[in-house]
Scaffold this active site. Structure first.
Site, PDB file in Angstrom:
ATOM      1  N   LYS A  58     -10.143   0.375  -2.163  1.00 60.86           N
ATOM      2  CA  LYS A  58      -9.995   0.087  -0.736  1.00 60.86           C
ATOM      3  C   LYS A  58     -10.371   1.321   0.069  1.00 60.86           C
ATOM      4  O   LYS A  58      -9.858   2.413  -0.173  1.00 60.86           O
ATOM      5  CB  LYS A  58      -8.566  -0.341  -0.404  1.00 60.86           C
ATOM      6  CG  LYS A  58      -8.340  -0.597   1.100  1.00 60.86           C
ATOM      7  CD  LYS A  58      -6.942  -1.130   1.379  1.00 60.86           C
ATOM      8  CE  LYS A  58      -6.665  -1.237   2.877  1.00 60.86           C
ATOM      9  NZ  LYS A  58      -5.324  -1.789   3.178  1.00 60.86           N
ATOM     10  N   LYS A 115      -6.844   3.460  -2.996  1.00 57.11           N
ATOM     11  CA  LYS A 115      -7.215   3.466  -1.578  1.00 57.11           C
ATOM     12  C   LYS A 115      -7.419   4.894  -1.083  1.00 57.11           C
ATOM     13  O   LYS A 115      -6.711   5.809  -1.503  1.00 57.11           O
ATOM     14  CB  LYS A 115      -6.107   2.759  -0.790  1.00 57.11           C
ATOM     15  CG  LYS A 115      -6.251   2.759   0.724  1.00 57.11           C
ATOM     16  CD  LYS A 115      -5.088   1.993   1.353  1.00 57.11           C
ATOM     17  CE  LYS A 115      -5.029   2.141   2.866  1.00 57.11           C
ATOM     18  NZ  LYS A 115      -3.877   1.419   3.454  1.00 57.11           N
ATOM     19  N   ASP A 120       0.855  -1.187   0.000  1.00 55.51           N
ATOM     20  CA  ASP A 120       0.000   0.000   0.000  1.00 55.51           C
ATOM     21  C   ASP A 120       0.891   1.236   0.000  1.00 55.51           C
ATOM     22  O   ASP A 120       1.489   1.591   1.018  1.00 55.51           O
ATOM     23  CB  ASP A 120      -0.903   0.015   1.234  1.00 55.51           C
ATOM     24  CG  ASP A 120      -2.008  -1.036   1.171  1.00 55.51           C
ATOM     25  OD1 ASP A 120      -1.885  -1.991   0.370  1.00 55.51           O
ATOM     26  OD2 ASP A 120      -2.988  -0.910   1.928  1.00 55.51           O
TER      27      ASP A 120
END
Length: 219
Positions: A181, A152, A90
């Site tokens: 996400k 995300k 991430d």
């Protein structure tokens, strides 16, 4: 909708997290069969050891939490995490460069991390709490063009939390085959459910056990 546990990246990114905290995180993740545990790079090896034989993946963060590292540092972090067996990455974008309108920089940096991950899942944290709606849309499109697998919302260490409205903006701009996400501020089952219904494919939260427990009571 798939089972709720499979949406959850069970997260502990506290700077004070101890070995016992990470052991607890992994034990909970094994028990509930969450999608992954999300931890700082220094805890990757321990998580891989603790999760052997389980379906739970190990996820780490790159350029976290500010995204202001150089591209070379982000690539090096990714390569190191890959060597440790990390499954998902991430990464935080350079928000300032996005706001400058330097889309080529943002695109190329994400692509460099994607290349360093060698086919493993890369989720791009665009830090929605710092962006205008137009910037959220642009960051989503750039992430997709760069080959990311997920876009995300937030780190949870800056302004903003995951919102239904942001997921809707991202969904309207995401490419086919790229997932979303939602992360930051997700504490309850209704929080998680509303974000999933809006289009989130993964939920990043430190409250995974509480969310699952609450969902069982309401089913």
């Amino acid at each position: 909708m798939k089972p709720l546990n499979q949406y959850i990246d069970h997260t502990n990114l506290k700077p004070s997290a101890t070995r016992a905290d990470i052991e607890r995180l992994c034990a909970e993740a094994r028990q509930y069969e969450f999608a992954s545990v999300c931890v700082h790079p220094c805890n990757i090896a321990l998580c891989k050891e603790l999760l052997v034989g389980s379906p739970v993946m190990t996820c780490t963060v790159i350029g976290f939490p500010l995204g202001q590292n150089t591209t070379a540092v982000k690539v090096a972090e990714t390569e190191d995490a890959y060597a440790l067996g990390c499954d998902e990455f991430d990464m935080v974008i350079n928000v300032g460069r996005l706001k400058d309108g330097d889309e080529d920089f943002v695109l190329n940096e994400i692509a460099a991390v994607v290349a360093a991950a060698r086919g493993k899942t890369v989720k791009v944290i665009i830090e929605t709490g710092l962006l205008t709606d137009a910037e959220k849309a642009a960051a989503t499109r750039l992430s997709c063009r760069a080959g990311a697998h997920f876009v995300k919302t937030c780190t949870g260490f800056s302004a903003g939390v995951a919102t239904v409205e942001d997921i809707q903006i991202m969904k309207a701009n995401v490419a086919e085959g790229v997932s979303l996400k939602a992360s930051a501020g997700i504490r309850t089952y209704p929080d998680a459910l509303s974000l999933i219904e809006a289009g989130a494919n993964r939920i990043g939260t430190s409250a995974g056990v509480a969310i699952i427990t609450e969902s069982a009571k309401q089913s």
